[in-house]
Motif scaffolding. Structure first.
Motif, mmCIF file in Angstrom:
data_model
loop_
_atom_site.group_PDB
_atom_site.id
_atom_site.type_symbol
_atom_site.label_atom_id
_atom_site.label_comp_id
_atom_site.label_asym_id
_atom_site.label_seq_id
_atom_site.Cartn_x
_atom_site.Cartn_y
_atom_site.Cartn_z
ATOM 1 N N UNK A 23 5.384 9.210 13.954
ATOM 2 C CA UNK A 23 5.247 9.368 12.515
ATOM 3 C C UNK A 23 6.639 9.435 11.917
ATOM 4 N N UNK A 24 6.701 9.188 10.620
ATOM 5 C CA UNK A 24 7.989 9.238 9.946
ATOM 6 C C UNK A 24 7.859 8.894 8.474
ATOM 7 N N UNK A 25 8.999 8.460 7.884
ATOM 8 C CA UNK A 25 9.084 8.193 6.457
ATOM 9 C C UNK A 25 9.376 6.714 6.232
ATOM 10 N N UNK A 26 8.632 6.088 5.323
ATOM 11 C CA UNK A 26 8.881 4.678 4.992
ATOM 12 C C UNK A 26 10.221 4.575 4.264
ATOM 13 N N UNK A 27 11.141 3.777 4.828
ATOM 14 C CA UNK A 27 12.454 3.599 4.193
ATOM 15 C C UNK A 27 12.701 2.141 3.803
ATOM 16 N N UNK A 28 11.750 1.285 4.109
ATOM 17 C CA UNK A 28 11.893 -0.114 3.734
ATOM 18 C C UNK A 28 10.621 -0.875 4.045
ATOM 19 N N UNK A 29 10.536 -2.071 3.511
ATOM 20 C CA UNK A 29 9.387 -2.937 3.803
ATOM 21 C C UNK A 29 9.810 -4.374 3.568
ATOM 22 N N UNK A 30 9.108 -5.276 4.233
ATOM 23 C CA UNK A 30 9.349 -6.703 4.032
ATOM 24 C C UNK A 30 8.038 -7.447 4.222
ATOM 25 N N UNK A 31 7.953 -8.586 3.569
ATOM 26 C CA UNK A 31 6.756 -9.426 3.628
ATOM 27 C C UNK A 31 6.985 -10.412 4.753
ATOM 28 N N UNK A 32 6.043 -10.474 5.716
ATOM 29 C CA UNK A 32 6.264 -11.292 6.897
ATOM 30 C C UNK A 32 4.948 -11.892 7.377
ATOM 31 N N UNK A 33 5.070 -12.992 8.115
ATOM 32 C CA UNK A 33 3.882 -13.606 8.705
ATOM 33 C C UNK A 33 3.470 -12.804 9.925
ATOM 34 N N UNK A 43 0.820 -1.216 0.000
ATOM 35 C CA UNK A 43 0.000 0.000 0.000
ATOM 36 C C UNK A 43 0.854 1.266 0.000
ATOM 37 N N UNK A 44 2.041 1.183 0.614
ATOM 38 C CA UNK A 44 2.886 2.362 0.743
ATOM 39 C C UNK A 44 4.201 2.169 0.004
ATOM 40 N N UNK A 45 4.773 3.279 -0.444
ATOM 41 C CA UNK A 45 6.030 3.268 -1.183
ATOM 42 C C UNK A 45 7.132 3.871 -0.322
ATOM 43 N N UNK A 46 8.371 3.602 -0.712
ATOM 44 C CA UNK A 46 9.495 4.241 -0.032
ATOM 45 C C UNK A 46 9.338 5.744 -0.147
ATOM 46 N N UNK A 47 9.581 6.451 0.935
ATOM 47 C CA UNK A 47 9.450 7.906 0.935
ATOM 48 C C UNK A 47 8.096 8.410 1.402
ATOM 49 N N UNK A 48 7.094 7.527 1.479
ATOM 50 C CA UNK A 48 5.777 7.966 1.949
ATOM 51 C C UNK A 48 5.861 8.421 3.401
#
Length: 171
Positions: free
Chosen positions: A118-128, A102-107
């Motif tokens: 609050x802050x800025x998305x700098x990464x994401x990973x798929x997890x259980x 749903x969110x991109x880096x920098x959002x």
């Protein structure tokens, strides 16, 4: 003057007692936070049906064995072993089964329902996600210097369902 006990009243009391004995009343009460009464009953029926379809003979045997040995302390471990071992395997057809993030880096994001961090998305990973019993996206958030938790940490992680875009000038 005493009135005779009505057969229908006794049936109704028995019905209510059964709902209470099997925690159906509690299930309906919890569902009432999310949906209408008709939706509650439909969802409760669906959840019970799903439970019936997923009953596991090995888990039941282990439960009965623990009860026979008066070892109720083993039950949470037996249940967790059963569900954690099979549920947390990466889906066979990953990444095809992963929903689009749903969110991109920098959002610019914040935790839902709070003005705490609050802050800025700098990464994401798929997890259980054990609390959701499914795989989903988790984000690494670089906290704003004005975010309360920035006093002791510069970044935090959050499940996609717990985040929302920042509107306004928090960042």
């Amino acid at each position: 003057m005493l009135r005779p006990v009505c057969h229908k009243t006794d049936e109704h009391r028995s019905y209510l007692q059964a709902l209470d004995d099997f925690d159906i009343a509690e299930l309906l009460a919890k569902l009432s936070n999310y949906c209408t009464q008709q939706e509650q009953e439909t969802l409760a029926a669906l959840l019970i049906s799903q439970l019936i379809q997923t009953i596991d003979a090995e888990l039941i045997a282990n439960y009965l064995s623990a009860m026979t040995l008066n070892r109720q302390d083993l039950l949470p471990r037996l249940i967790n072993q059963k569900f954690s071992a099979s549920s947390v395997d990466l889906p066979d057809d990953f990444p095809n089964t992963a929903k689009t993030p749903r969110f991109l880096y920098g959002d610019k994001l914040r935790w839902i329902g709070s003005d705490t961090d609050w802050g800025t998305a700098i990464g994401r990973f798929y997890n259980f996600a054990p609390h959701l019993c499914c795989w989903t996206w988790c984000y690494l958030i670089w906290l704003s210097k004005d975010s309360p938790s920035a006093v002791w940490t510069s970044a935090d992680i959050a499940w996609e369902q717990d985040l929302e875009p920042v509107e306004g000038s928090l960042l």
